[in-house]
Design an enzyme around this catalytic site. Sequence first.
Site, PDB file in Angstrom:
ATOM      1  N   GLU A 107       0.813  -1.221   0.000  1.00 56.57           N
ATOM      2  CA  GLU A 107       0.000   0.000   0.000  1.00 56.57           C
ATOM      3  C   GLU A 107       0.844   1.268   0.000  1.00 56.57           C
ATOM      4  O   GLU A 107       0.310   2.367   0.159  1.00 56.57           O
ATOM      5  CB  GLU A 107      -1.008  -0.027   1.154  1.00 56.57           C
ATOM      6  CG  GLU A 107      -2.136  -0.994   0.824  1.00 56.57           C
ATOM      7  CD  GLU A 107      -3.297  -1.032   1.794  1.00 56.57           C
ATOM      8  OE1 GLU A 107      -3.262  -0.341   2.811  1.00 56.57           O
ATOM      9  OE2 GLU A 107      -4.235  -1.793   1.508  1.00 56.57           O
ATOM     10  N   HIS A 130      -3.965   2.038   8.798  1.00 55.40           N
ATOM     11  CA  HIS A 130      -5.025   1.235   8.196  1.00 55.40           C
ATOM     12  C   HIS A 130      -5.108  -0.084   8.946  1.00 55.40           C
ATOM     13  O   HIS A 130      -4.088  -0.735   9.187  1.00 55.40           O
ATOM     14  CB  HIS A 130      -4.745   0.982   6.707  1.00 55.40           C
ATOM     15  CG  HIS A 130      -5.519  -0.195   6.206  1.00 55.40           C
ATOM     16  ND1 HIS A 130      -6.891  -0.244   6.260  1.00 55.40           N
ATOM     17  CD2 HIS A 130      -5.129  -1.390   5.713  1.00 55.40           C
ATOM     18  CE1 HIS A 130      -7.297  -1.411   5.814  1.00 55.40           C
ATOM     19  NE2 HIS A 130      -6.250  -2.136   5.472  1.00 55.40           N
ATOM     20  N   HIS A 132      -8.220  -3.409  10.492  1.00 55.26           N
ATOM     21  CA  HIS A 132      -9.441  -4.158  10.177  1.00 55.26           C
ATOM     22  C   HIS A 132     -10.326  -4.397  11.413  1.00 55.26           C
ATOM     23  O   HIS A 132     -10.505  -5.546  11.818  1.00 55.26           O
ATOM     24  CB  HIS A 132      -9.078  -5.528   9.582  1.00 55.26           C
ATOM     25  CG  HIS A 132      -8.186  -5.508   8.378  1.00 55.26           C
ATOM     26  ND1 HIS A 132      -7.425  -6.600   7.986  1.00 55.26           N
ATOM     27  CD2 HIS A 132      -7.948  -4.544   7.453  1.00 55.26           C
ATOM     28  CE1 HIS A 132      -6.756  -6.305   6.884  1.00 55.26           C
ATOM     29  NE2 HIS A 132      -7.036  -5.054   6.541  1.00 55.26           N
ATOM     30  N   HIS A 202     -13.655  -4.042   3.972  1.00 52.35           N
ATOM     31  CA  HIS A 202     -12.217  -4.264   4.077  1.00 52.35           C
ATOM     32  C   HIS A 202     -11.699  -3.805   5.448  1.00 52.35           C
ATOM     33  O   HIS A 202     -11.185  -4.621   6.214  1.00 52.35           O
ATOM     34  CB  HIS A 202     -11.505  -3.526   2.935  1.00 52.35           C
ATOM     35  CG  HIS A 202     -10.011  -3.616   2.994  1.00 52.35           C
ATOM     36  ND1 HIS A 202      -9.199  -3.335   1.932  1.00 52.35           N
ATOM     37  CD2 HIS A 202      -9.165  -3.943   4.009  1.00 52.35           C
ATOM     38  CE1 HIS A 202      -7.934  -3.503   2.274  1.00 52.35           C
ATOM     39  NE2 HIS A 202      -7.893  -3.866   3.536  1.00 52.35           N
TER      40      HIS A 202
HETATM   41  O1  2HA Z   1      -2.383  -6.842   4.373  1.00 51.55           O
HETATM   42  O2  2HA Z   1      -4.355  -4.717   5.248  1.00 51.55           O
HETATM   43  O3  2HA Z   1      -5.022  -3.692   2.997  1.00 51.55           O
HETATM   44  C1  2HA Z   1      -2.266  -5.490   4.595  1.00 51.55           C
HETATM   45  C2  2HA Z   1      -3.566  -4.860   4.359  1.00 51.55           C
HETATM   46  C3  2HA Z   1      -3.856  -4.429   3.011  1.00 51.55           C
HETATM   47 ZN    ZN Z   2      -6.310  -4.044   4.821  1.00 56.81          ZN
END
Ligand code: 2HA
Ligand code: ZN
Length: 261
Positions: A107, A130, A132, A202
């Site tokens: 990324e 970022h 999850h 995502h």
């Molecule tokens: O694996 O989260 O969006 C890394 C991530 C890609």
């Molecule tokens: Zn991700």
Amino acid sequence: MSLFDQMPGLADFATTAHWLSLRGWSEGAGGNMSVRLEHPFDARPGEEIDLPVHVPHLAGMSIMFTGSGTRARETALHPARDIGVYQIGADGKSYAWLAGNQKPTIELPAHCAIHNALAKHRPEDRAIMHTHPANLIALCHDPKLGDGAKISDTILRLQSEALLHLPEGIGYVPHQFPGSLDLGLASAKLVDRHRLVLWHMHGCLATGKDLATAFDYMEYFEKCAGIYWALRAAGINPVGMSDEDIKKTLIHFGQLDRYRP
Ligand code: 2HA
Ligand code: ZN
């Protein structure tokens, strides 16, 4: 101690990675982070690599990135192995390795596009995270919600301090491939107005002056999402604070001008 170990922001990076793992937000090698350094990192750059996006506002800057395939739960123990620092070329069209991990997250171009927008619109905000978080991703599956405005309006009114932290609500990016530049470009368009951007089915992106602050924003949003799902599981259709109470609270704390219902 090496120059890398003394790098400002390294402890913030390592500690936040640890907390991403403790929260269960960055499973496996999921998630990634980056921070623009205030001053160039003093090292001889490696080979120049072309960027697929032009980032003129980052020209000459040094940026820390999560290494590809690294696990958040290990990064605090092995910062020099898991975190790399790179320099953006003087023309804003390339990057080169400076120190630490040598294989950045896929990324990297997406983060560069977002940093370019931050450097232009909110230069004090140097950190991108970022990750999850499950309660946030679950919001993307709820047919009652569907876009950033509706999610913000439904979720952030469930706890009276959340709207004070995030009065402008969250941004939302419809499906894009994980790691793609398009995901970064779509997010870059939203970060001038939003500290948080939810990525469809995502995860979520947070920005802030440092990673601890970006993590705070993620926590405020995740807390509200947790309340939402607890109420739904109890059979309650969440209504949250009234418009009047929201307005009075925002006025009381001087945040009304930032509010975007
Ligand atoms: O694996 O989260 O969006 C890394 C991530 C890609
Ligand atoms: Zn991700």
